[in-house]
Design an enzyme around this catalytic site. Sequence first.
Site, PDB file in Angstrom:
ATOM      1  N   CYS A  92      -6.577  -3.082   5.206  1.00 48.25           N
ATOM      2  CA  CYS A  92      -6.112  -1.849   5.830  1.00 48.25           C
ATOM      3  C   CYS A  92      -7.305  -0.999   6.262  1.00 48.25           C
ATOM      4  O   CYS A  92      -8.438  -1.228   5.845  1.00 48.25           O
ATOM      5  CB  CYS A  92      -5.228  -1.065   4.866  1.00 48.25           C
ATOM      6  SG  CYS A  92      -3.542  -1.707   4.740  1.00 48.25           S
TER       7      CYS A  92
ATOM      8  N   HIS B  18      -4.639   4.750   6.775  1.00 47.39           N
ATOM      9  CA  HIS B  18      -4.260   5.652   5.685  1.00 47.39           C
ATOM     10  C   HIS B  18      -5.467   6.428   5.172  1.00 47.39           C
ATOM     11  O   HIS B  18      -6.627   6.078   5.422  1.00 47.39           O
ATOM     12  CB  HIS B  18      -3.596   4.877   4.541  1.00 47.39           C
ATOM     13  CG  HIS B  18      -4.486   3.873   3.859  1.00 47.39           C
ATOM     14  ND1 HIS B  18      -5.399   4.215   2.888  1.00 47.39           N
ATOM     15  CD2 HIS B  18      -4.584   2.520   4.009  1.00 47.39           C
ATOM     16  CE1 HIS B  18      -6.024   3.131   2.455  1.00 47.39           C
ATOM     17  NE2 HIS B  18      -5.556   2.089   3.128  1.00 47.39           N
TER      18      HIS B  18
END
Length: 651
Positions: free
Chosen positions: A571, A552
């Site tokens: 992440c 992301h």
Amino acid sequence: MKAQRGHAALLTSTALLLVGTLLLPGQAEAGPRRHREAALHGGTGQGDTGHGAMLPDPADLEPGDGARAAMSRLVAEPGSVLDAYAPTSGGGGGLWPDAGPGPMLAATGDALPTGSVSTGRAGAAGPVAPAAAPVASPAGPDPLAYGPASPDLPLLDATTLQHAIEAWVGPEPLRGLRSIPAAVADEKRFDARAAVRDFYAARGFAPLWIVDGGFDGAARSALARIDHAAEDGLDLRATPVTVPHGGDPAALATAELSLTEAVVDYARQASGGRVDPARIGPSVAVRPEVAGPAKVLAALRDAADAGEALRGFNPPHRGYLLLRAKLAEMRRGADMAERGPIPAGPALKPGMTDARVPLVRARFGLDIAAAGGDGLVYDTRVASAVADYQRAHGLPASGVLTARTVASLSGGQPKRLEDEIIANMERWRWLPRDLGARYVAVNIPDYSLDVFEGDRLVHHARVVVGKPDHETPVFSETMKFIIVNPYWNVPLSIVNKEMMPKLAANPNYFEDHGYEVVQRNGETYVRQPPGDSNALGRIKFMFPNKFSVYLHDTNARSYFGREDRALSHGCVRVDQPFKLAEAVLGRDRGWSEARVESMVGGAERTVNLPRPVQVHMNYFTAFVDETGQLRLRDDIYGYSAKVRAALGLVG
């Protein structure tokens, strides 16, 4: 071997025919002709008993000079005698030619009366000569004793091999003792050997490698590859091969099984069975497809080149092959590296000349010839390798050859680098053999992301990965869609550990920081709506997985300027995310960077990928870059040290 036995049988038959034929010329001329004619026509010449039988005169059985000469020739030159009876060109499919008299009659020089016997042609027959009475064997040694003796080589028969395999497999161990490592190992060993037994049973326990008492061509090819197993960082010392050198069938069975066990072990290690990734850590979720015995043996049985087929169980990826070549290069330079420690001296910076530089080059597997001249210049390539080494070993990564760096390099570093390369080659075995036509590869210790089409790099970006206590997991999955203007559904672990203490101090914490509390299926969730302050930034790339980890954007872009970027909760934050979107959606499909970025703002939007893209979250602390230079990275999660230990490369 069948040909040898057939040749011996032919010699035997020929000898008997010659004995029966050549004894006759020793009689008076009228005697043999009269006897033969009587036998052929059923007449009653001299010696006829009236019953069609013919009793020769005992004197006729004395071998004459011609018989003795013929027998001597048979012993000395069996080939020339057999040639006299060989079929002529254009003959039939049998042992003798279709036309002309049989060999015994041809040898005597006597022609048969027309129509008196069968010519041997299909459908052509004449009167059959009555059987002659048995003739006593001539005195003296058996003429067959003079034939060429060629004892058969030992054969490995199916029964012997079956018994050897059953003994090798042994009894089935107790099962279910999962808490006892030795019991688990016994189960795995039995299952692997039972699979080998089943493979041989399906082929009637016919040998796979042994032919005529020795290894065949396929066996020798496989054995040659096994001899070079170390080139791929494999260790087959536990499965030595017994090379057959004659011996009895039991010894041949031992040799057959030893090679079978070695090729199965080679393929198991090469395909990723040497280290169980689950032992490295809970965040290592790769499960390599380890080749089973039946698959290995079937592949080698059907291969044109068994050695190349065996080698094919190693990874085919370019990154693996480059490490393999670098390992060989380092080993070629090991003789220089092992001459002794690097001498102390002044600190070296790029452009300086020093007699120690060739030793430094050898430590890192850098080709001295490629440097030009005498290799004494401390150039930028050497300085870059030194900086990588310093970074990986807790030294200031300046690229300057300092006294501390020299001391570290003098402590057996070539072997340490070999071990690190082998440990990284092992992790390549964890990847799928087919990475995908287009795929994303994240290298966690390198803090980088690459998009490839085949072996062609189409996009590169910096990334931020998980902290050492929040590891980014190692796994492979399929990216299926992207989300523009995403919500951030805050993981429950972050809510409990980080947000709840703040909420206790400030009941309005969620509202003050723009978080929403929602109810879903009786559960309470915290999420952050789309916007500039969203922790996911403006876009995220989805490849559903059990870790809920994805790629992301971020609202903290300053992190990309740091050298150490292990800063997230797991992440992967991506620099230049809209260029990545163009790469995975496909500019050829109309998805440019500008088009994707134009979707920013407003409600959450989902875009399905026109074609799924594989995502591989990797952990490589050693790799070869596009210039052919070995690069080392910090072992930020300690995985590489654990792999080295599992491979027995520590100590």
